[in-house]
Structure formats: structure tokens, C-alpha cells
Design a protein around this motif. Structure first.
Motif, short mmCIF file in Angstrom:
data_model
loop_
_atom_site.label_atom_id
_atom_site.label_comp_id
_atom_site.label_asym_id
_atom_site.label_seq_id
_atom_site.Cartn_x
_atom_site.Cartn_y
_atom_site.Cartn_z
N GLY A 18 0.80 -1.22 0.00
CA GLY A 18 0.00 0.00 0.00
C GLY A 18 0.82 1.26 0.00
N GLU A 19 2.14 1.11 0.06
CA GLU A 19 3.02 2.29 0.06
C GLU A 19 3.01 2.93 -1.33
OE1 GLU A 19 7.43 3.37 1.87
OE2 GLU A 19 7.02 1.35 1.11
N GLU A 20 2.83 4.24 -1.36
CA GLU A 20 2.76 4.98 -2.63
C GLU A 20 4.15 5.52 -2.97
OE1 GLU A 20 -1.40 7.02 -3.13
OE2 GLU A 20 -0.70 7.38 -1.09
N PRO A 50 -1.88 11.88 4.50
CA PRO A 50 -2.53 12.60 5.60
C PRO A 50 -4.04 12.35 5.59
CG PRO A 50 -1.09 14.04 4.32
CD PRO A 50 -1.25 12.79 3.54
N THR A 51 -4.62 12.46 6.75
CA THR A 51 -6.07 12.28 6.88
C THR A 51 -6.79 13.47 6.26
OG1 THR A 51 -5.69 11.11 8.96
CG2 THR A 51 -7.93 11.90 8.54
N PHE A 73 -8.34 17.11 0.74
CA PHE A 73 -7.87 15.73 0.66
C PHE A 73 -6.70 15.65 -0.32
CE2 PHE A 73 -11.33 16.53 -2.23
CZ PHE A 73 -10.88 16.05 -3.43
N VAL A 74 -5.90 14.59 -0.17
CA VAL A 74 -4.77 14.37 -1.07
C VAL A 74 -5.29 13.85 -2.39
CG1 VAL A 74 -2.70 13.00 -1.47
CG2 VAL A 74 -3.12 13.99 0.79
N CYS A 75 -4.93 14.53 -3.48
CA CYS A 75 -5.42 14.13 -4.79
C CYS A 75 -4.30 13.76 -5.77
CB CYS A 75 -6.29 15.24 -5.39
SG CYS A 75 -5.42 16.83 -5.55
N ASP A 76 -3.03 13.92 -5.34
CA ASP A 76 -1.93 13.57 -6.24
C ASP A 76 -0.63 13.57 -5.43
OD1 ASP A 76 -0.59 12.87 -8.49
OD2 ASP A 76 -0.81 14.79 -9.53
N ARG A 77 0.43 13.05 -6.05
CA ARG A 77 1.76 13.08 -5.43
C ARG A 77 2.78 13.41 -6.50
NH1 ARG A 77 0.12 7.71 -5.70
NH2 ARG A 77 1.55 6.23 -6.75
N ALA A 129 6.14 14.49 -2.32
CA ALA A 129 5.24 15.41 -1.62
C ALA A 129 3.83 15.22 -2.16
CB ALA A 129 5.70 16.86 -1.82
N TYR A 130 2.86 15.42 -1.27
CA TYR A 130 1.46 15.26 -1.66
C TYR A 130 0.88 16.58 -2.13
CZ TYR A 130 1.31 10.55 0.32
OH TYR A 130 1.54 9.23 0.57
N LYS A 131 -0.02 16.48 -3.08
CA LYS A 131 -0.76 17.65 -3.56
C LYS A 131 -2.16 17.60 -2.96
CE LYS A 131 -2.58 19.86 -7.74
NZ LYS A 131 -2.70 19.76 -9.21
N TRP A 132 -2.58 18.72 -2.42
CA TRP A 132 -3.90 18.79 -1.78
C TRP A 132 -4.92 19.41 -2.72
CZ3 TRP A 132 -5.26 17.17 3.19
CH2 TRP A 132 -4.22 16.71 3.99
N CYS A 133 -6.13 18.91 -2.67
CA CYS A 133 -7.26 19.49 -3.41
C CYS A 133 -8.36 19.78 -2.40
CB CYS A 133 -7.78 18.52 -4.47
SG CYS A 133 -6.62 18.20 -5.82
N ASP A 134 -9.17 20.76 -2.73
CA ASP A 134 -10.30 21.08 -1.84
C ASP A 134 -11.58 21.21 -2.65
OD1 ASP A 134 -11.02 24.33 -1.91
OD2 ASP A 134 -9.00 23.82 -2.60
N VAL A 135 -12.65 20.78 -2.04
CA VAL A 135 -13.99 20.83 -2.65
C VAL A 135 -14.93 21.44 -1.61
CG1 VAL A 135 -15.92 19.51 -3.57
CG2 VAL A 135 -13.58 18.84 -4.12
#
Length: 227
Positions: free
Chosen positions: A42-44, A72-73, A91-95, A104-110
Motif C-alpha cells: 500500500g506504500e505509494e 494525511p487524513t 484531501f490528497v489528490c496527487d503526489r 510530496a502530496y498535492k492537496w485538493c479542496d472541494v
């Protein structure tokens, strides 16, 4: 000595020609490539390939796998936009790999907003009145739009006042005299009160009149007497 110098120059030219020929044969340095994948655990991770040099048979590629920390949650928060109650979710939508080569994670918001239910539209209210100037006016209050505040819907009220000219001026008093051989009567009428009918938008005007009649009769006395 001169012969040695000529041999050195020839060697340099030959090396340059060989390098030019190799570059022509292999083309420009390829752009690094990357691919995202997830391990069975499950590791990305992100795998990156890039050129480190050139060999006799072509470009020399190296690949490096970089794995990301646990996701991250997701987060959520209640906000108000335009007076409406909304739920904003991150929420995390990409890396991706940053400049330091770290995953690093990319965050998206809705944001989802809820349109509150409005109460029934209020009825139009009409008020009729007369100004001190005598103008006959009608005030109309009606719901002309919705407004939202703190997640609650209410109606916006508009008030429009229209006026018409005052009622006609007070009429001229009237009088009349009736005569008989034995009796003389004088009648008088005058407007004493103005009434505006505010029961309809016509707001009609009406003057209330008063009248009085005075008579004198011949009773045989030297002077006529009031009768």
C-alpha cells in the motif's frame, strides 16, 4: 617540437569529431521520466529514470524509487459563503517529487454549499395615507428578493411610495333666498370637512357640507319675527 604540437592538435580535433559524431548518432540527452506506482504493502511511490552518461551502445539510464510517507487524513471545516452554510473538504489528490527529490502530496479542496429553505413569501402590504401637504399616497411593501445570512434564508423587502396631487380646493359657500308674501327664508351651505376614502387605491375626495336656514315671518306685528 613542432611535430609534437601538430600531433597534439590532431588528437584534440579527432576527439571533438568523435564526440560530435556520437551526439549526432544518439541525439540530444533524453528528458527524465517518472511513473507513479503503489506497492503491495500500500506504500505509494514514484519511480524516476534519468540519463547519467553515454556508453558505446547508447545512453546510460538510472532509475530511483522514492516512496511517500503515509497519506494525511482528509480534513473538513464548516464555512459560510454568500450567507450559505458550506462544507469545505481538503484531501490528497496527487503526489509528485519536489525540487529536493522528496515525494510530496498535492492537496485538493472541494466546497459544497447547502441552499437553505426559505419561509413562504410574505403577502404584499399596502398602506394609504395623506401627507401634510395634502398629497394622497400609497405605500407598497413586498418581498423583492431572497437573502442568506448565517445559513438562514429570509426575504428582502422593498417599499415603494407613489403619490397623487391633493384633493380639489375647498368649494365656495352657497346660499339661496326663498320668498313668499308672508315668509322669507335664507339657506346657506358650506364645506366644513374633507374626507379622503382610503379604502381603495382611488383615494377619492369628498367634502362634508353643513347648512343652516333662517326664516322670518309676517305675523302682523310691526316687525317680521324669526320663525
Amino acid at each position: 617540437m613542432g611535430r609534437l604540437i601538430l600531433l597534439a592538435v590532431a588528437a584534440i580535433v579527432a576527439a571533438a569529431v568523435a564526440a560530435s559524431a556520437a551526439a549526432t548518432e544518439f541525439g540530444p540527452t533524453p528528458t527524465p521520466k517518472s511513473m507513479k506506482f503503489t506497492k503491495d504493502t500500500g506504500e505509494e511511490c514514484i519511480s524516476k529514470w534519468y540519463v547519467t552518461g553515454r556508453g558505446p551502445d547508447g545512453w546510460i539510464w538510472v532509475d530511483v524509487d522514492t516512496c511517500c510517507p503515509p497519506r494525511p487524513t482528509p480534513k473538513s471545516m464548516t464555512v459560510f459563503q454568500g450567507g450559505k452554510k458550506c462544507l469545505s473538504r481538503w484531501f490528497v489528490c496527487d503526489r509528485q517529487l519536489n525540487d529536493a527529490g522528496v515525494c510530496a502530496y498535492k492537496w485538493c479542496d472541494v466546497t459544497d454549499c447547502e441552499t437553505p429553505k426559505c419561509p413562504p413569501k410574505p403577502m404584499e402590504m399596502i398602506r394609504r395615507f395623506v401627507r401634510a401637504t395634502g398629497e394622497r399616497c400609497i405605500s407598497r411593501w413586498f418581498a423583492c428578493g431572497k437573502k442568506f445570512s448565517g445559513g438562514v434564508c429570509s426575504w428582502k423587502g422593498c417599499d415603494i411610495v407613489t403619490c397623487k396631487p391633493p384633493c380639489p380646493p375647498k368649494p365656495t359657500p352657497k346660499s339661496m333666498t326663498r320668498r313668499t308674501p308672508t315668509k322669507v327664508c335664507t339657506s346657506a351651505w358650506w364645506a366644513w370637512k374633507l374626507v379622503v376614502d382610503n379604502s381603495s387605491n382611488a383615494q377619492t375626495c369628498k367634502w362634508l357640507w353643513r347648512d343652516i336656514e333662517t326664516c322670518y315671518c309676517d305675523t302682523g306685528a310691526p316687525k317680521w319675527t324669526k320663525c
